[in-house]
Design a protein around this motif. Sequence first.
Motif, short mmCIF file in Angstrom:
data_model
loop_
_atom_site.label_atom_id
_atom_site.label_comp_id
_atom_site.label_asym_id
_atom_site.label_seq_id
_atom_site.Cartn_x
_atom_site.Cartn_y
_atom_site.Cartn_z
N ASN A 270 0.80 -1.22 0.00
CA ASN A 270 0.00 0.00 0.00
C ASN A 270 0.84 1.28 0.00
N GLY A 271 2.13 1.14 -0.34
CA GLY A 271 2.93 2.33 -0.59
C GLY A 271 3.92 2.76 0.48
N THR A 272 4.15 1.92 1.49
CA THR A 272 5.13 2.27 2.52
C THR A 272 6.45 1.57 2.23
N ILE A 273 7.51 2.33 2.13
CA ILE A 273 8.86 1.79 1.93
C ILE A 273 9.43 1.48 3.31
N VAL A 274 9.75 0.23 3.57
CA VAL A 274 10.18 -0.20 4.90
C VAL A 274 11.68 -0.52 4.90
N LEU A 275 12.42 0.16 5.78
CA LEU A 275 13.85 -0.11 5.96
C LEU A 275 14.10 -0.30 7.45
N LYS A 276 14.77 -1.42 7.80
CA LYS A 276 14.96 -1.77 9.21
C LYS A 276 16.45 -1.86 9.52
N PHE A 277 16.84 -1.17 10.59
CA PHE A 277 18.26 -1.11 10.95
C PHE A 277 18.49 -1.66 12.36
N PHE A 278 19.37 -2.64 12.45
CA PHE A 278 19.82 -3.13 13.76
C PHE A 278 21.18 -2.51 14.02
N LEU A 279 21.27 -1.69 15.06
CA LEU A 279 22.52 -1.04 15.43
C LEU A 279 23.32 -2.01 16.29
N ASN A 280 24.34 -2.57 15.69
CA ASN A 280 25.09 -3.68 16.27
C ASN A 280 26.21 -3.18 17.18
N LEU A 281 25.90 -3.09 18.46
CA LEU A 281 26.81 -2.54 19.47
C LEU A 281 27.53 -3.67 20.21
N SER A 282 28.80 -3.46 20.51
CA SER A 282 29.53 -4.46 21.30
C SER A 282 29.22 -4.28 22.79
N LYS A 283 29.38 -5.34 23.53
CA LYS A 283 29.13 -5.29 24.97
C LYS A 283 30.12 -4.35 25.66
N GLU A 284 31.35 -4.34 25.17
CA GLU A 284 32.38 -3.47 25.75
C GLU A 284 32.03 -2.00 25.54
N GLU A 285 31.56 -1.66 24.33
CA GLU A 285 31.21 -0.27 24.06
C GLU A 285 29.98 0.14 24.86
N GLN A 286 29.05 -0.78 25.06
CA GLN A 286 27.89 -0.44 25.89
C GLN A 286 28.35 -0.09 27.30
N LYS A 287 29.29 -0.87 27.83
CA LYS A 287 29.82 -0.58 29.17
C LYS A 287 30.41 0.82 29.21
N ASN A 288 31.18 1.18 28.20
CA ASN A 288 31.80 2.51 28.16
C ASN A 288 30.76 3.61 28.14
N ARG A 289 29.69 3.40 27.39
CA ARG A 289 28.66 4.43 27.28
C ARG A 289 27.84 4.54 28.57
N LEU A 290 27.61 3.42 29.23
CA LEU A 290 26.92 3.47 30.52
C LEU A 290 27.77 4.19 31.56
N LEU A 291 29.08 3.90 31.55
CA LEU A 291 29.98 4.57 32.48
C LEU A 291 30.02 6.07 32.22
N ARG A 292 29.94 6.45 30.95
CA ARG A 292 29.93 7.87 30.60
C ARG A 292 28.69 8.55 31.15
N ARG A 293 27.56 7.87 31.12
CA ARG A 293 26.34 8.44 31.68
C ARG A 293 26.46 8.65 33.18
N LEU A 294 27.22 7.81 33.83
CA LEU A 294 27.41 7.95 35.27
C LEU A 294 28.47 8.99 35.59
N ARG A 295 29.46 9.12 34.71
CA ARG A 295 30.58 10.03 34.97
C ARG A 295 30.22 11.48 34.71
N LEU A 296 29.43 11.73 33.67
CA LEU A 296 29.08 13.09 33.29
C LEU A 296 27.75 13.49 33.91
N LYS A 297 27.78 14.54 34.72
CA LYS A 297 26.58 14.95 35.44
C LYS A 297 25.41 15.23 34.52
N GLU A 298 25.71 15.87 33.36
CA GLU A 298 24.63 16.23 32.43
C GLU A 298 24.03 15.01 31.72
N LYS A 299 24.70 13.85 31.87
CA LYS A 299 24.20 12.62 31.25
C LYS A 299 23.54 11.68 32.28
#
Length: 282
Positions: free
Chosen positions: A166-195
Motif C-alpha cells: 500500500n505504498g510504505t517503503i520499509v527499511l529496518k536497521f539493527f545497530l550492532n553494538l559491542s558489549k564493551e562499548e555499551q559498558k563505556n557508554r553506561l559509564l559515561r552516563r554515570l561520569r558526566l553529570k549532564e548525562k
Amino acid sequence: MSKYKVTNTINLSEFNTKEIVEKAEKKLKKLRKQLSKLQDTMYAEGKYSVLICLQGMDTSGKDSLIREVFKDVNAQGIEVTSFKVPSELEKKHDYLWRHYIALPERGKIGIFNRTHYENVLVTRVHPEYIIGENIPAATSVEVLDEAFFNHRMEEINNFEAHIVTNGTIVLKFFLNLSKEEQKNRLLRRLRLKEKNWKFSPGDLKERLLWDEYQFCYQDLLNKTSKENAPWFIIPADDKLTTRLKVAEIIVETLKNYNFKEPELPQKYKAEISNYKKQLGSE
C-alpha cells in the motif's frame, strides 16, 4: 549497501560492531541535503511513505542517530514514535495496533525508535510481559514457546507486506553494538553529570541478559528480513560511521523510486505568462 543487508541466514557474532569512515561527518552533511530533497519530492508526488525501524541494545545510539541523520528534513515531513511499555488502552488491542496507527502518511518519513519487534524481543526475554496482554493464547508463561514467537514473527512479516503493498517503503536497521562499548557508554552516563538522567539501574539488569538478547536478535533478523522489508546490520561502536551508513542506505534506496513532482495542469501551464503579468502589474 549489500554488505549490511540480511539476505541469507546469518550468525550475528560474525558481524563487526566497529567501522571507521574518514570524513564521515562531512559526507553525512551532503547526504542530509539529498534526503531532504527526496522527502520534498516524495511529499509532492504523494504515492509513498517511508518507515524507518531502529532497533539496538541500550546505548546503541538510536536517539542521536535520528537527530543527526534527519536534521535537514522538513520538520513537517518527519514523524518519530518511541514505543514504551504499552498503555492500558494499547493493551486492549492486539499488539500491532499501536504500531499500525503510528504509520506515516503518504509523503512523510516515519521513524520507529524501538519498534513492533519489541513484541518478539523484550517479550521473548521476559515472557511474563505477554501475560499482561491478556490474550487467549497466553494462558501461562510455559505456553509461550518458540512456536508462539515464530507465529508472531510471521504475523509481523504479513503486516509489513501489507503496508509495503500500500505504498510504505520499509527499511529496518539493527545497530550492532559491542558489549564493551555499551559498558563505556553506561559509564559515561554515570561520569558526566549532564548525562546522569539517561541512566537507569534497569539498564544493568538488562545487560546481564546480553546473550539472550543477542540470540533473539539473531533469530528475528533471520526470520523477518525480506526483500520487501529488509534488515541491515550496522556497526554501532562508532556513532559517526553508524549515522553515515544508515543515511547512505536510506538515500540510495529512495533514489531508486525516482520520485517526481506532479506537473501543473495543462490549462494552468498555458496561462503562466498571464499570471506573471498579473503579478508584475501589482
